[in-house]
Design an enzyme around this catalytic site. Structure first.
Site, PDB file in Angstrom:
ATOM      1  CD  GLU A 131      -2.013  -1.107   3.092  1.00  0.00           C
ATOM      2  OE1 GLU A 131      -1.809  -0.016   3.818  1.00  0.00           O
ATOM      3  OE2 GLU A 131      -2.307  -2.249   3.503  1.00  0.00           O
ATOM      4  CE  LYS A 133       6.325   5.193   6.292  1.00  0.00           C
ATOM      5  NZ  LYS A 133       6.435   6.334   6.373  1.00  0.00           N
ATOM      6  CG  ASP A 135       5.252  12.422   4.656  1.00  0.00           C
ATOM      7  OD1 ASP A 135       5.338  11.948   5.884  1.00  0.00           O
ATOM      8  OD2 ASP A 135       6.145  13.061   3.966  1.00  0.00           O
ATOM      9  CE1 TYR A 247      -2.190   4.088   8.062  1.00  0.00           C
ATOM     10  CE2 TYR A 247      -1.647   2.177   9.112  1.00  0.00           C
ATOM     11  CZ  TYR A 247      -1.336   3.415   9.025  1.00  0.00           C
ATOM     12  OH  TYR A 247      -0.950   4.335   9.932  1.00  0.00           O
ATOM     13  CE  LYS A 340      10.699   7.109   4.253  1.00  0.00           C
ATOM     14  NZ  LYS A 340      11.007   7.308   5.827  1.00  0.00           N
ATOM     15  CB  CYS A 434      20.623  44.995 -15.183  1.00  0.00           C
ATOM     16  SG  CYS A 434      20.992  43.340 -16.290  1.00  0.00           S
ATOM     17  CB  CYS A 437      23.231  45.641 -19.320  1.00  0.00           C
ATOM     18  SG  CYS A 437      21.582  45.625 -18.895  1.00  0.00           S
ATOM     19  CB  CYS A 452      17.207  43.839 -17.378  1.00  0.00           C
ATOM     20  SG  CYS A 452      18.402  44.554 -18.503  1.00  0.00           S
ATOM     21  CB  CYS A 457      20.286  42.204 -20.878  1.00  0.00           C
ATOM     22  SG  CYS A 457      21.332  41.915 -19.339  1.00  0.00           S
TER      23      CYS A 457
HETATM   24  S1  IVH Z   1       1.380   0.008   8.738  1.00  0.00           S
HETATM   25  C1  IVH Z   1       2.225  -2.309  12.118  1.00  0.00           C
HETATM   26  N1  IVH Z   1       0.410   1.394   6.478  1.00  0.00           N
HETATM   27  O1  IVH Z   1       4.111   5.233   8.299  1.00  0.00           O
HETATM   28  C2  IVH Z   1       1.879  -1.352  11.222  1.00  0.00           C
HETATM   29  N2  IVH Z   1       1.728   2.587   8.064  1.00  0.00           N
HETATM   30  O2  IVH Z   1       7.114   5.021   9.488  1.00  0.00           O
HETATM   31  C3  IVH Z   1       2.664   0.023  11.037  1.00  0.00           C
HETATM   32  N3  IVH Z   1       1.992   5.150   7.638  1.00  0.00           N
HETATM   33  O3  IVH Z   1       3.747   5.219  11.813  1.00  0.00           O
HETATM   34  C4  IVH Z   1       2.114   0.934  10.123  1.00  0.00           C
HETATM   35  N4  IVH Z   1       0.725   4.958   5.656  1.00  0.00           N
HETATM   36  O4  IVH Z   1       2.002   6.365  10.497  1.00  0.00           O
HETATM   37  C5  IVH Z   1       1.305   1.493   7.751  1.00  0.00           C
HETATM   38  N5  IVH Z   1      -0.227   2.217   4.552  1.00  0.00           N
HETATM   39  C6  IVH Z   1       0.246   2.488   5.723  1.00  0.00           C
HETATM   40  C7  IVH Z   1       0.728   3.594   6.037  1.00  0.00           C
HETATM   41  C8  IVH Z   1       1.540   3.555   7.311  1.00  0.00           C
HETATM   42  C9  IVH Z   1       1.261   5.732   6.340  1.00  0.00           C
HETATM   43  C10 IVH Z   1       2.884   5.827   8.392  1.00  0.00           C
HETATM   44  C11 IVH Z   1       2.330   5.098   9.796  1.00  0.00           C
HETATM   45  C12 IVH Z   1       3.338   4.838  10.393  1.00  0.00           C
HETATM   46  C13 IVH Z   1       4.604   5.410   9.590  1.00  0.00           C
HETATM   47  C14 IVH Z   1       5.948   4.378   9.861  1.00  0.00           C
END
Ligand code: IVH
Length: 698
Positions: A131, A133, A135, A247, A340, A434, A437, A452, A457
């Site tokens: 899935e 991640k 932010d 999630y 990451k 400028c 020039c 300018c 120039c």
């Molecule tokens: S699973 C044991 N799933 O990423 C389960 N985390 O760096 C651990 N995060 O603190 C988390 N999207 O806040 C999981 N689809 C996703 C996520 C997710 C964002 C965040 C979460 C966690 C951090 C870890």
């Protein structure tokens, strides 16, 4: 669902019934709008439902409940946040930055199972869910019999902060769950984990508004989400454009006789979605690790298409029981891993501001930065847009600044890290004339840029690029004036090095660019990387340096680095060259001394534009290596041509074979036997790279 037509507007007969009906309808429309993304009524119709509910509740305040959609606006200001204990620790995630680190993780858990869980079929490890991640900020939502009762931050993983009132204002947080998802019997308690976030566009709009109001802005969407949720006044949170993805199930306490918790991550996502939580549409299930890796790697491109920030992909074992049995290391569960993505944001020091002149004469301030890694490349310069923007964001020289680079976008300075100020920062003063020039700069009605007005120039970017691609210089066929203008106007090219970072998608976005034309332009640009050094020197547009001088400089120094090095440390060498007089020498020296020159040369080198040639000893040179002849063998820290050029720049000579005229043999990794034994025979001193450097640097 009942249609609104035909019901009494104020349901005077049975307000409680009508209120319940309205809440159910609004919840259904919220679900369609926020989760399924497919509303079936207009905003106006929706607003009418809410207005009717609000009117009824005003007339019958005893019927107001905290889970009513009218209660999302937020009540009183809290004193601070109460602490709440999570039903189970809210764990973190270990990171992987490459495919190999993902494979190593799989191997580790394979070994762990073999050693500690002998009853487990290791094949069960190879079912994964991947899935995005998100932010944002972790939130922990608790429901009792389907009603939202508590929302908390992650806190230290054991205790979080109670932000229920704030989370209630977030439209995507369901206040009541959908009973169908649970076979019509809600779990007694359900605790869900999710990520609250702010979409990028909303974040930018919000920051703009905060700035206009003279308030503090946020550095990025994540901070904005966290800051908005940790507001003591929920009415402030209610105005912030927050969204949510869920999630995981943290705790599931089924009601008597009701279905129990899902056994897999895939089923968990399905249940959460059915229950009314927003769930990502980009989760995928795989049965082999290599497919997992392929999806993770492909998702780097997905990232650029999403309206919110994603900093990686999360790989999870689908079998939740197995994941549980694997336990955790520190705060990281063994059964999941974050893949990451390269960062898109970094902080570094703003060392200086240099000025460029755009195609239309617009003055563009450019940041000279302490080199910093960002998304896999080293950034040394970034645009500062214009002086109004600098003033608005209060960016100062010496500041630690946030540098951003999303996808193919040219890096830019997003703002200062005010908390890192030492007091030694200096304000950035807009120029009045400028710098190329000396024409007085003007500001046009309703525009932010300074201009300018001199059409001739020498600083103009389009001129510089036209010159660079021209027949006398890099000779890039197919890049005419019109295309250069298009590239500069679109902000795709701000200096000659940007040409080498163009991607096909960039070009396809321009008018009259189809696949074939785009590819031709890219091919021509790529081919120019192999042009000889003198053409590059001409292309850089150093004042007074034409083909003759450029050829002489190329022959003498062999690389841009050596040329800059010599011009900086031994400028007297320049004039010793046939074809380079005092005017050219001074111009080269001045060019080499500009911080922007070094940044540009580095940027060209990173793009693979770094032609070198064997430097020819034109005249006995000055410098600490004067009169000494070197032969190089083996692999040194940099390409041999570069080292040779460096030796020449410091007055030395480099030849290909060892003879009695050789002063030193410089030896790197895996040296050639012939040169080594010949040097030994002739009693010629053998030195390494460090000793060579010491001769110059003392
Ligand atoms: S699973 C044991 N799933 O990423 C389960 N985390 O760096 C651990 N995060 O603190 C988390 N999207 O806040 C999981 N689809 C996703 C996520 C997710 C964002 C965040 C979460 C966690 C951090 C870890």
């Amino acid at each position: 669902m009942t249609a609104r037509q035909g019901t009494l507007p104020l349901a005077l007969d049975d307000p409680a019934k009508r209120i319940a009906e309205l809440r159910a309808q609004i919840a259904e429309h919220d679900y369609r709008y926020y989760v399924l993304d497919s509303p079936i009524i207009s905003d106006a119709e929706y607003d009418a439902l809410v207005a009717e509910l609000r009117a009824l509740e005003e007339a019958h305040p005893e019927l107001i409940t905290p889970d009513s959609p009218t209660q999302r606006v937020g009540g009183a200001v809290a004193e601070g946040f109460a602490k709440v204990q999570h039903p189970r620790p809210i764990l973190s995630l270990a990171n992987a930055f490459s495919a190999d680190e993902v494979r190593a993780w799989r191997e580790r858990i394979g070994n762990y199972v073999e050693k500690n869980l002998p009853d487990v079929d290791p094949h069960n490890l190879d079912r994964y869910v991947v899935e995005p991640k998100i932010d944002g900020l972790t939130v922990v939502l608790t429901y009792e019999h389907g009603r939202f009762v508590q929302g908390a931050t992650r806190g230290d993983g054991v205790f979080g902060e109670d932000i229920t009132a704030n989370l209630r204002t977030v439209k995507q947080v369901p206040l009541r769950l959908r009973a169908e998802a649970f076979g019509n019997t809600f779990p007694a308690r359900l605790t869900v984990r999710g990520e609250a976030y702010m979409p990028i566009a909303d974040f930018e709009r919000m920051n703009e508004a905060l700035r206009a109001a003279g308030e503090r802005t946020f550095a990025n969407p994540r901070n904005a989400a966290a800051g908005s949720l940790r507001q003591l006044d929920p009415r402030v949170t209610a105005r912030r454009p927050l969204k949510l993805f869920c999630y995981a199930i943290v705790e599931y306490v089924p009601a008597q006789g009701a279905p129990s918790a899902p056994q897999t991550q895939w089923e968990t996502l399905a249940l959460l979605r059915a229950a009314g939580f927003p769930v990502t549409g980009h989760a995928r299930r795989f049965e082999s690790l290599e497919e997992v890796i392929a999806y993770c790697e492909a998702s780097v491109a997905l990232r650029d298409t999403l309206p919110y920030e994603v900093d990686g992909m999360v790989i999870k074992l689908d079998d939740l029981m197995l994941a549980e049995r694997l336990g955790y290391v520190g705060k990281d569960p063994r059964g999941a891993l974050a893949f990451k993505f390269p960062a898109r944001e970094a902080t570094t020091i703003l060392k200086d501001v240099v000025v460029r002149v755009g195609r239309t004469g617009n003055i563009v301030p450019n940041a000279v930065l302490e080199p910093v890694q960002l998304g896999g490349i080293t950034i040394t310069s970034a645009t500062l847009h214009n002086y109004d923007d600098i003033a608005r964001k209060d960016i100062r020289i010496g500041d630690r600044v946030i540098v951003k680079r999303a996808g193919d976008v040219i890096p830019y300075v997003a703002g200062p890290v005010v908390a890192a100020r030492t007091g030694n920062e200096r304000p950035i003063v807009p120029p009045t004339h400028c710098p190329f020039c000396n024409t007085p700069l003007i500001k046009r009605e309703g525009e932010v840029a300074l201009y300018c007005t001199n059409p001739e120039c020498p600083g103009r970017v389009d001129r510089a690029i036209e010159h660079f691609v021209g027949r006398a210089a890099m000779d890039i066929a197919g890049l005419g004036e019109k295309i250069v203008a298009q590239l500069v106007d679109a902000g795709l090219v701000n200096d000659v090095a940007d040409l080498y970072y163009l991607k096909k998608e960039d070009l396809l976005g321009l008018e009259k660019f189809a696949e074939k034309k785009a590819q031709n332009v890219l091919n021509a640009i790529a081919a120019s990387k192999h042009q000889p050094l003198w053409r590059l020197i001409v292309g850089l547009g150093i004042r007074h340096v034409g083909e003759v001088a450029a050829r002489a400089l190329a022959d003498r120094f062999g690389s841009l680095d050596a040329l800059i090095e010599a011009a900086t440390h031994h400028p007297e060498q320049l004039q010793e060259i046939e074809g380079v007089g005092p005017v050219i020498a001074e111009s080269v020296r001045e060019w080499a001394a500009r911080p922007s020159t070094r940044a540009l040369v580095e940027k060209l080198k990173r793009a693979g534009v770094n032609p070198t040639q064997q430097p020819r000893d034109a005249a006995p040179a000055a410098g600490p290596l004067k009169g000494k002849t070197f032969v190089i063998t083996g692999t040194l820290s940099r390409p041999r041509e570069e080292i040779a050029a460096w030796i020449v720049a410091h007055g030395g000579k480099v030849t290909d074979s060892v003879s009695k005229n050789t002063s030193f043999l410089v030896v790197g990794e895996a040296p050639g036997n012939n040169k080594l034994s010949k040097a030994q025979q002739l009693n010629i001193p053998i030195i390494d790279e460090a000793a060579l450097r010491a001769m110059v640097e003392g």
